[in-house]
Design an enzyme around this catalytic site. Structure first.
Site, PDB file in Angstrom:
ATOM      1  CB  CYS B  87      19.799 -11.543  -4.094  1.00 44.32           C
ATOM      2  SG  CYS B  87      20.811 -12.697  -5.009  1.00 44.32           S
ATOM      3  CB  CYS B  90      21.793  -9.818  -9.101  1.00 43.11           C
ATOM      4  SG  CYS B  90      20.649 -11.181  -8.997  1.00 43.11           S
ATOM      5  CG  ASP B 471     -14.762   0.080  -6.731  1.00 41.88           C
ATOM      6  OD1 ASP B 471     -15.945   0.010  -7.061  1.00 41.88           O
ATOM      7  OD2 ASP B 471     -13.804  -0.096  -7.496  1.00 41.88           O
ATOM      8  CG  ASP B 661     -10.140   0.282  -9.416  1.00 40.59           C
ATOM      9  OD1 ASP B 661     -10.450   1.484  -9.395  1.00 40.59           O
ATOM     10  OD2 ASP B 661     -10.550  -0.497 -10.283  1.00 40.59           O
ATOM     11  CG  ASP B 665     -13.357   3.872  -7.692  1.00 44.61           C
ATOM     12  OD1 ASP B 665     -14.359   3.752  -8.394  1.00 44.61           O
ATOM     13  OD2 ASP B 665     -12.793   2.939  -7.125  1.00 44.61           O
TER      14      ASP B 665
END
Lengths: 49, 783
Positions: B87, B90, B471, B661, B665
């Site tokens: 955030c 930081c 898939d 994915d 594929d």
């Protein structure tokens, strides 16, 4: 009506002046980060420890 | 449930062991790392961080050595990418830490880009000392090669902002000068002339400076011998300005002036372009993680590099020595660590997790896979999609027609003002505005939800998709393991066994650990992670092991009990034991994504036919299909088989969307009319998925369809409006029924209609939205 002859040229000059001021700010990087300055106000560490 | 660590929020497993005095009280911390970080922050007087932060800190990680940094950073200035930031507090902490490091002359952290600019005195400090200081407060920083392009784009965006400002401010001011002419006929001739001159003075810079991109575009189109969108805009602006300037110079009352219209037009057009450019820059920043691995020192192919645990791999290469597991999630989206041994390939940007590795570099720098992906996505983000092509296509016919009509009207009537009216009234800027604004809004809206649109062409296909092929593994299922069954074997209840297992796995990155996340924990110590085998630990004096059967058997030497329930298809079994014997067995399964059923239902409600095609066992696929209500399915299909299946479906002219994915594929994704890849990262982008769902949630897939539909509807409305308006206005202006002044007003109103229509929401909340909660960003706590 006579005042127009002074005010209208004055406004033109003002436009260029403001344009120049904006250009200075832009080149100074004031618009590069629009988020940080807001957080600076919150995260003040000037207080005594 | 143990207390949460005050620094990072992880459970405190050994209360009382790690503590620090923070914000006026003693706080429990979870480990030595957090304790060191918290004490450093307190000692530096930066405790205010704990008050202003809005999220717990990232748990400290083992970090690599820094010696190489200094060799690379010869100068006294560097750009750093700040990592592990949660955030704004930081970033504040990092900035203060850098500023207080002795020898630092300047340190500035940009909140928008999470980058730090530091300058230091080489005599007193070094880059490695600065990075070490950042690490001491729990963050990490990578030196970052500011690409030349960044510098260029910053200068460009400054100039664009200036152009916009000049046009907007000029428009306001010129409107003031034009106003008396609109309302008051009694203005004296001298005053009216002065107003015109004032308008001329301010419009000149607007035209010459702000509108320069339009003239440059028109010149380019002229050189390519085509008339695009810039030509009529430039022509209209120039014609209106020349006519107005001539009217101003040649004397009072001889003609109308349109300075206000020119400035307004310029402002509207530039505003649209500015928004578009901002969206594109945001999209490019999403690539930053891909660039973080940039090595501090240039590497050459063939070189041998040693990589410590916790360190990022600096280049693509092959393991020459050592066995470890590697987190490749940055590039593949695959969160489970991949085991690497001698001879295995490594991808730059992935993180070595367990043991030191030696690697031989095969590709470095711009040749690495990560770099080529970054280039690909960058190019996609800057590409002009078909929507703009369509608008351009229409304009290609419209623009010459407008110019010809203007010429004809002039020749026929002998009045140049009619030509100007025609050019201004039909200026196809509504056409020019519509597509880019909607499109960038769509891709920005998707990106904000973690969806990367790599080809905007896909929006059109998604909107009219007739069939979707899913898939299974990693798409409808999580590709992660979940606990299906716990089998206590002796001496323990199920709850006790689960508690011990969860405690042992609490800090592990192995996918099996996720199956135990969220269960109650007890105190364990002396944890040892054995790659690919399991975890050993100590609890109330006993040595415990969890993992593979042989790993457990090695502790106590007893054979597996024979009377275990049979293992179901698709399940994996792991064991828990102590020194005396077996304690429990756990069956883990690949879990169905919670949003899968809702997504399938939604697609069917949209009239889309859903298929499930998988390489998995046919009965597993059939079971899943019936569970989700998918009418068509095929199991045990090879990648070639999938491609055949898809081609057969496409023969009927159906538009088919493939959702996979992205890993195995690729050819199918490429063959489909539009493709969505789950899990984000390298393989997907490389294999040309049109849409990459980076957050790995199916709820996002639904949003893609929804956004595509809304965006395309808006574009169609905009284009229909612009065409109808032009069709009506052109004859009227050519016939002299609309003067240049009315033309400018009507044109401005038309652009405004299109612009406002384009701002309508792209993702309308739907009634069933509540049923799919957006998945939170992955918590790093237990993974």
């Amino acid at each position: 009506m006579e005042s127009l002859y002074l005010l209208v040229p004055l406004s033109v000059a003002l436009v260029f002046l403001i344009g120049w001021a904006f250009w200075r700010a832009l080149e100074g990087g004031q618009f590069d980060d629009l988020e940080r300055p807001a957080h600076d106000v919150l995260a003040d560490d000037d207080r005594p420890r | 449930m143990p207390a949460a660590c005050f620094h990072c929020g992880l459970p405190v497993l050994e209360p009382g062991r790690y503590r620090a005095d923070l914000l006026g009280a003693v706080r429990e911390l979870c480990c030595a790392g957090c304790e060191a970080v918290a004490r450093t922050i307190a000692a530096a007087g930066l405790e205010a961080y704990y008050e202003t932060r809005s999220s717990p800190a990232a748990p400290p990680a083992d970090l690599s050595s820094l010696e190489e940094l200094d060799a690379a950073a010869a100068g006294s200035e560097a750009a750093l990418i700040v990592d592990r930031v949660r955030c704004a507090a930081c970033l504040w902490l990092v900035e203060r830490t850098l500023q207080r490091t002795p020898g630092v002359t300047r340190a500035h952290v940009n909140y928008a880009t999470q980058r730090a600019q530091v300058a230091w005195d080489p005599a007193t400090t070094s880059l490695s000392a600065l990075v070490r200081a950042v690490r001491e407060v729990g963050y990490d920083a990578y030196p970052y090669e500011p690409r030349r392009q960044d510098e260029l784009s910053r200068r460009e965006s400054r100039r664009a902002l200036m152009r916009l400002f000049v046009a907007g401010f000029g428009a306001m001011q010129v409107m003031m000068y034009a106003f008396p002419a609109y309302v008051d006929e009694g203005l004296s001739a001298e005053a009216a002339a002065m107003m015109r001159w004032a308008g001329l003075f301010i419009t000149a810079p607007v035209l010459l400076f702000s509108c320069a991109p339009f003239f440059a575009g028109a010149r380019l189109e002229l050189a390519q011998r085509r008339i695009g969108l810039d030509t009529p805009i430039a022509l209209g602006l120039a014609a209106a300005f020349c006519a107005s300037a001539w009217a101003t110079v040649s004397g009072a009352g001889s003609g109308e002036v349109y300075f206000d219209s020119i400035c307004m037009l310029a402002f509207l057009l530039l505003g649209a372009r500015h928004l578009e450019a901002a969206a594109r820059r945001r999209a490019a920043r999403a690539l930053d993680p891909l660039l973080r691995w940039l090595p501090a020192r240039p590497l050459k192919a063939g070189e041998i590099v040693h990589v410590a645990p916790g360190e990022r791999l600096p280049a693509d290469g092959v393991v020459t020595e050592g066995i470890s597991s590697v987190d490749e999630s940055l590039l593949t989206g695959e969160s489970r660590p991949v085991r690497k041994g001698s001879g295995d390939e490594l991808i730059a940007g992935s993180v070595n997790l367990e043991q030191p590795l030696a690697m031989r570099v095969t590709r470095a720098g711009a040749d690495t896979r990560a770099a080529s992906i970054a280039r690909l996505v960058e190019r996609a983000a800057a590409s002009r999609p078909w929507l703009v092509d369509a608008a351009d296509h229409v304009a290609r016919y419209l623009a010459p027609a407008v110019v010809a009509a203007a010429g004809l009207a002039w020749a026929w009537s002998g009045d140049p003002w009619i030509a100007v009216a025609v050019l201004v009234v039909t200026c196809p800027c509504a056409l020019a505005l519509a597509a880019p604004v909607v499109l960038t809004r769509a891709s920005a809206a998707l990106l904000a939800r973690g969806v990367l649109l790599t080809r905007a062409r896909a929006l059109g296909v998604l909107e009219r998709a007739s069939e979707v092929i899913f898939d299974k593994t990693g798409t409808l299922t999580q590709g992660d393991l979940a606990l299906a069954r716990a089998l206590p074997l002796a001496r323990l209840s199920e709850a006790e066994a689960l508690e011990l297992a969860a405690s042992l796995e609490a800090r592990s990155r192995h996918p099996a650990a996720r199956a135990f996340a969220g269960l109650p924990l007890s105190a364990v110590s002396d944890l040892i992670h054995v790659p690919a085998e399991g975890i050993e630990g100590r609890s109330s004096g006993r040595r415990l092991r969890i993992g593979a059967a042989r790993f457990c058997a090695a502790l106590h030497g007893k054979p597996l009990p024979g009377a275990l329930a049979p293992l179901e298809a698709g399940h994996t079994r792991i064991y828990l034991c102590d020194e005396e014997g077996w304690l429990a067995a756990f069956d883990l399964e690949d879990r169905l994504r919670p949003e899968a059923a809702a997504l399938v239902e939604d697609l069917r409600a949209r009239g889309i036919f859903v298929h499930l095609v998988s390489g998995d066992e046919p009965q597993v696929v059939a079971a899943l299909a019936s569970r989700l209500g998918i009418p068509a399915f095929a199991g045990g299909v090879t990648p070639e088989g999938k491609l055949d299946y898809l081609r057969r479906r496409q023969r009927g002219g159906r538009r088919i969307v493939m959702i996979g994915d992205g890993l195995n594929d690729a050819p199918v994704l490429a063959q489909a009319d539009a493709s969505i890849a789950m899990g984000g990262g390298a393989a997907a982008a490389q294999h040309h998925a049109d849409v990459v769902v980076m957050r790995n949630s199916l709820a996002d897939v639904r949003r893609v369809f929804e956004t595509a539909q809304r965006a395309m509807r808006l574009v169609r409305q905009d284009l229909a409006w612009a065409l109808a308006y032009n069709a009506a206005a052109l004859p009227l202006a050519a016939a002299g029924a609309i003067g240049p002044l009315e033309a400018a007003l009507v044109m401005g109103a038309s652009s405004l209609v299109v612009l406002l229509n384009s701002q309508r929401p792209l993702a309308e909340p739907l009634p069933w939205k509540a049923s799919i909660s957006s998945s939170p960003s992955p918590s790093p706590s237990y993974s």
